[in-house]
Design a protein around this motif. Sequence first.
Motif, PDB file in Angstrom:
ATOM      1  N   SER A 165       0.813  -1.206   0.000  1.00 60.71           N
ATOM      2  CA  SER A 165       0.000   0.000   0.000  1.00 60.71           C
ATOM      3  C   SER A 165       0.851   1.261   0.000  1.00 60.71           C
ATOM      4  O   SER A 165       2.020   1.249   0.406  1.00 60.71           O
ATOM      5  N   THR A 166       0.234   2.334  -0.455  1.00 57.28           N
ATOM      6  CA  THR A 166       0.890   3.646  -0.459  1.00 57.28           C
ATOM      7  C   THR A 166       0.637   4.382   0.847  1.00 57.28           C
ATOM      8  O   THR A 166       1.281   5.397   1.121  1.00 57.28           O
ATOM      9  N   VAL A 167      -0.302   3.883   1.645  1.00 62.08           N
ATOM     10  CA  VAL A 167      -0.650   4.483   2.937  1.00 62.08           C
ATOM     11  C   VAL A 167      -0.665   3.382   3.991  1.00 62.08           C
ATOM     12  O   VAL A 167      -0.864   2.208   3.666  1.00 62.08           O
ATOM     13  N   PRO A 168      -0.461   3.727   5.265  1.00 62.21           N
ATOM     14  CA  PRO A 168      -0.467   2.675   6.306  1.00 62.21           C
ATOM     15  C   PRO A 168      -1.852   2.081   6.499  1.00 62.21           C
ATOM     16  O   PRO A 168      -2.863   2.786   6.493  1.00 62.21           O
ATOM     17  N   ILE A 169      -1.919   0.755   6.663  1.00 59.76           N
ATOM     18  CA  ILE A 169      -3.176   0.043   6.905  1.00 59.76           C
ATOM     19  C   ILE A 169      -2.961  -0.796   8.159  1.00 59.76           C
ATOM     20  O   ILE A 169      -2.300  -1.834   8.120  1.00 59.76           O
ATOM     21  N   LEU A 213      -1.180   3.993  -9.994  1.00 64.02           N
ATOM     22  CA  LEU A 213      -0.425   4.243  -8.771  1.00 64.02           C
ATOM     23  C   LEU A 213       0.159   5.651  -8.782  1.00 64.02           C
ATOM     24  O   LEU A 213       0.148   6.360  -7.774  1.00 64.02           O
ATOM     25  N   ASN A 214       0.669   6.046  -9.919  1.00 60.73           N
ATOM     26  CA  ASN A 214       1.296   7.358 -10.055  1.00 60.73           C
ATOM     27  C   ASN A 214       0.302   8.492  -9.838  1.00 60.73           C
ATOM     28  O   ASN A 214       0.626   9.536  -9.265  1.00 60.73           O
ATOM     29  N   VAL A 218      -5.025   4.267  -7.435  1.00 59.22           N
ATOM     30  CA  VAL A 218      -4.913   3.006  -6.696  1.00 59.22           C
ATOM     31  C   VAL A 218      -3.981   3.210  -5.510  1.00 59.22           C
ATOM     32  O   VAL A 218      -2.938   3.862  -5.640  1.00 59.22           O
ATOM     33  N   GLU A 219      -4.371   2.657  -4.348  1.00 56.27           N
ATOM     34  CA  GLU A 219      -3.555   2.753  -3.137  1.00 56.27           C
ATOM     35  C   GLU A 219      -3.070   1.398  -2.647  1.00 56.27           C
ATOM     36  O   GLU A 219      -2.079   1.325  -1.917  1.00 56.27           O
ATOM     37  N   VAL A 220      -3.785   0.341  -3.023  1.00 54.03           N
ATOM     38  CA  VAL A 220      -3.489  -0.999  -2.497  1.00 54.03           C
ATOM     39  C   VAL A 220      -3.421  -2.009  -3.635  1.00 54.03           C
ATOM     40  O   VAL A 220      -4.289  -2.021  -4.521  1.00 54.03           O
ATOM     41  N   TYR A 234       7.412  -1.019  -7.541  1.00 54.36           N
ATOM     42  CA  TYR A 234       7.993  -0.868  -6.209  1.00 54.36           C
ATOM     43  C   TYR A 234       8.228   0.575  -5.769  1.00 54.36           C
ATOM     44  O   TYR A 234       8.156   0.863  -4.566  1.00 54.36           O
ATOM     45  N   PRO A 235       8.495   1.556  -6.651  1.00 52.87           N
ATOM     46  CA  PRO A 235       8.744   2.913  -6.139  1.00 52.87           C
ATOM     47  C   PRO A 235       7.546   3.548  -5.442  1.00 52.87           C
ATOM     48  O   PRO A 235       7.704   4.494  -4.672  1.00 52.87           O
ATOM     49  N   TYR A 236       6.342   3.042  -5.698  1.00 57.87           N
ATOM     50  CA  TYR A 236       5.133   3.688  -5.193  1.00 57.87           C
ATOM     51  C   TYR A 236       4.717   3.222  -3.805  1.00 57.87           C
ATOM     52  O   TYR A 236       3.916   3.875  -3.141  1.00 57.87           O
ATOM     53  N   PHE A 237       5.227   2.064  -3.370  1.00 62.78           N
ATOM     54  CA  PHE A 237       4.742   1.488  -2.119  1.00 62.78           C
ATOM     55  C   PHE A 237       5.666   1.818  -0.956  1.00 62.78           C
ATOM     56  O   PHE A 237       6.885   1.664  -1.054  1.00 62.78           O
ATOM     57  N   ARG A 238       5.045   2.218   0.158  1.00 61.28           N
ATOM     58  CA  ARG A 238       5.793   2.522   1.382  1.00 61.28           C
ATOM     59  C   ARG A 238       5.489   1.529   2.491  1.00 61.28           C
ATOM     60  O   ARG A 238       6.189   1.485   3.495  1.00 61.28           O
ATOM     61  N   TYR A 239       4.431   0.721   2.314  1.00 66.92           N
ATOM     62  CA  TYR A 239       4.005  -0.184   3.381  1.00 66.92           C
ATOM     63  C   TYR A 239       3.630  -1.557   2.816  1.00 66.92           C
ATOM     64  O   TYR A 239       3.196  -1.674   1.665  1.00 66.92           O
ATOM     65  N   VAL A 240       3.783  -2.568   3.649  1.00 64.65           N
ATOM     66  CA  VAL A 240       3.298  -3.903   3.322  1.00 64.65           C
ATOM     67  C   VAL A 240       2.772  -4.548   4.599  1.00 64.65           C
ATOM     68  O   VAL A 240       3.390  -4.459   5.661  1.00 64.65           O
ATOM     69  N   VAL A 241       1.579  -5.149   4.503  1.00 60.98           N
ATOM     70  CA  VAL A 241       1.028  -5.917   5.621  1.00 60.98           C
ATOM     71  C   VAL A 241       1.507  -7.348   5.451  1.00 60.98           C
ATOM     72  O   VAL A 241       1.144  -8.035   4.496  1.00 60.98           O
ATOM     73  N   MET A 242       2.344  -7.803   6.362  1.00 59.53           N
ATOM     74  CA  MET A 242       2.920  -9.131   6.252  1.00 59.53           C
ATOM     75  C   MET A 242       1.904 -10.201   6.625  1.00 59.53           C
ATOM     76  O   MET A 242       1.177 -10.070   7.612  1.00 59.53           O
TER      77      MET A 242
END
Length: 356
Positions: A165-169, A213-214, A218-220, A234-242
């Motif tokens: 995601s581009t934002v924290p979830i 994404l740009n 899309v955020e997720v 990959y440049p667009y994402f700052r977060y991943v829910v493992m």
Amino acid sequence: MRTSSLTRITFYLMIILVLCFIIHVPISISLAESPPPQKDKPQSILRIGTMAPAGVSYMKYAMEVEMLSDYSIKIELYAGGVLGEEPAMVKMVREGELDGALVSTISLEEVVPETLVLQLPHLFRDEYEMDFILENYEAIFAGYARERGIEILGLFPVGCIQTFSTVPILGPYELINKKVMSRKKSKFVKALLRSSLFQSPVSLSLSEVEPALNSGKVEVVFAPPAAIVILGWYPYFRYVVMGCDSVMIVGLLVNSDSYQSLPEEARSTLTKIIHEQRKKMTKRGRRDDEIAMLGLMKRGLNIIRWPPEDMVLVREDARTFWDYGIGKWYPRKLLDDILRDLEAYRAAKGTNDNKR
């Protein structure tokens, strides 16, 4: 912010790309260390398409297959989606315009919908359970495909699907109002997302994802780490829910007429090579996924882990969707048989603590 071309190239070189075991550009290759094909031995040619990009390692594996077949088989692989996206290639295979394609099982929805049972969320607890079911059910899926004029020569798990995601979830219900990417033309994916309470999934083809994404459309995105790298997202994402929601599986399918037109010896050789190389392919794909994640973390990707109580709710929602798919994509007996065998497998391993 977009990275420079040099940074992107450098990052690509850091990652051993997933699926690097079977794809190469459809050109003639001649290397000094590889003996030339025997001129007096006829070659059986298979034209295979894929969305995955071309690379040196793909070429190496294709030549390895040809060498192992004593050059009785030549595989021309058309990489990078030059023949269109996966649904288009599947259609070409069905109509005999292309011999075969390497595609995700999601793209087999219109041809072998029974394979979608393998993509059910939270069906498998680990990669060993997936291996066990594939080993015991691949022939069954191949039978479904053969009834529709398609041969499945192999099914390969290539990585756990994560939530990028581009934002924290911070919890599952924070996903509800997010702009989630859905695979265009996939009724299965759309139904899955809607069952998870997503308000309005954004339906896109793979080529449309990066612009979305740009622009923030899309955020997720749900995908394995290596796919995020391969496709340049990959440049667009700052977060991943493992957490392994499900496992991406790719299938090598071939038009039945094309397959049957091969000499019997060539068919036998091809099947044998794919079967013998399966574990090697699977291990390499999983290793690539791990390396991709490490590379993403070095770039500053933030890891989020949901609390156990949230994961219980997610798994309960997933099981509701399992039942929803009965009769739409797979028969009840197929799902029940897989669940029965998984319970027996877990009991033998001493891990059967969460029955359906």
